[in-house]
Design an enzyme around this catalytic site. Sequence first.
Site, mmCIF file in Angstrom:
data_model
loop_
_atom_site.group_PDB
_atom_site.id
_atom_site.type_symbol
_atom_site.label_atom_id
_atom_site.label_comp_id
_atom_site.label_asym_id
_atom_site.label_seq_id
_atom_site.Cartn_x
_atom_site.Cartn_y
_atom_site.Cartn_z
ATOM 1 C CG ASN A 9 -1.745 1.229 1.364
ATOM 2 O OD1 ASN A 9 -1.775 2.063 0.455
ATOM 3 N ND2 ASN A 9 -2.440 1.372 2.480
ATOM 4 C CD1 TRP A 10 3.456 0.890 -2.866
ATOM 5 C CD2 TRP A 10 3.524 2.036 -4.785
ATOM 6 N NE1 TRP A 10 4.122 0.122 -3.794
ATOM 7 C CE2 TRP A 10 4.179 0.802 -4.989
ATOM 8 C CE3 TRP A 10 3.433 2.922 -5.864
ATOM 9 C CZ2 TRP A 10 4.737 0.433 -6.210
ATOM 10 C CZ3 TRP A 10 3.984 2.564 -7.081
ATOM 11 C CH2 TRP A 10 4.638 1.332 -7.247
ATOM 12 C CE LYS A 11 -0.164 3.226 4.703
ATOM 13 N NZ LYS A 11 -0.057 3.312 6.148
ATOM 14 C CG HIS A 97 -5.675 2.034 5.292
ATOM 15 N ND1 HIS A 97 -5.228 2.964 6.205
ATOM 16 C CD2 HIS A 97 -4.659 1.148 5.127
ATOM 17 C CE1 HIS A 97 -3.992 2.641 6.565
ATOM 18 N NE2 HIS A 97 -3.629 1.545 5.931
ATOM 19 C CD GLU A 99 -2.779 5.570 6.705
ATOM 20 O OE1 GLU A 99 -2.792 5.553 5.459
ATOM 21 O OE2 GLU A 99 -1.857 5.061 7.378
ATOM 22 C CD GLU A 170 -3.443 -2.319 7.311
ATOM 23 O OE1 GLU A 170 -2.423 -2.655 6.694
ATOM 24 O OE2 GLU A 170 -3.988 -1.216 7.174
ATOM 25 N N GLY A 176 2.563 2.489 10.771
ATOM 26 C CA GLY A 176 3.513 3.582 10.596
ATOM 27 C C GLY A 176 4.199 4.013 11.879
ATOM 28 C CB SER A 216 5.358 -1.512 11.988
ATOM 29 O OG SER A 216 4.927 -0.181 12.195
ATOM 30 N N GLY A 237 2.950 -1.072 4.280
ATOM 31 C CA GLY A 237 2.983 0.359 3.979
ATOM 32 C C GLY A 237 4.409 0.815 3.681
ATOM 33 N N GLY A 238 5.049 1.419 4.674
ATOM 34 C CA GLY A 238 6.373 2.030 4.480
ATOM 35 C C GLY A 238 7.386 1.132 3.781
#
Length: 260
Positions: A9-11, A97, A99, A170, A176, A216, A237-238
């Site tokens: 997930n590149w956001k 998600h 976010e 999640e 993150g 993470s 993610g990251g």
Amino acid sequence: MRRALVAGNWKMNKTIEDGRKLARDVAQGIAQENPSGVDVLLGPPYLALTAVAETVSGSAIGVAGQNCSHHPDGAYTGEVSVSMLRDAGATHVILGHSERRELMGEGDGLIARKAAAASAGGLTPIICLGEPFTTRKAGKTLEHIAHQIEHSIQGAFTSPPPGGFIVAYEPVWAIGTGLTATPEQAQEAHAFIRERLEDIFGLECAQETRILYGGSVKPDNAADLFAGPDIDGGLIGGASLNGGDFLEIIRAARTDSAST
Ligand code: 13P
């Protein structure tokens, strides 16, 4: 037997050109290593979707949108429909998600409508859920997850949809932050999700549905997390923004990873 799935997930990261390069790096790594038993998805921002889908076409890598509208078309400024995502080359869409739940005010009802629209339009929804830290501290994690399953998944489907769906657990406090659920915490939540899916949709659906862990996941903790019997891979993610790290996480999910 469920195949593992590692989804990035590149956001809101990567330009079209950067996205193309990252997709190329991942595709080349996978072509060289040919990891068995693991599916891979890339989730770029909308604008980079077509470029990423073109870059990975002909490879085994799929492409996911990060959100969609529940409306088929019309006067919805700023929204993107299921058919537009498919047109751009997506096969999956990430929905609910945390976010979007927290920053954009999306609730379970809306997420359920999006999941139903995605599925009816030929995209496989990846439905995210998970508890905030205060909920875990209060000992109400499973209750919270049960509520989200009831309203965002059972609310979308009266019976298992033909193309299936994917769940991503999640925990909000792990996203993150560098904090991860322990493998035991993650396995407990995943087993609970699978039990609830069995209660609602039956044994076959529960056994076939892939449940991903997100929060993470890094190259150094992925193998421990993925070892849980109900953990079918990760939503990353990251670490998915770096080709080398993402490939290492994919390696941790491969079924022939025991000796590597
Ligand atoms: P991080 O891997 O950066 O914690 O993000 C997880 C996530 O939100 C994936 O959807």
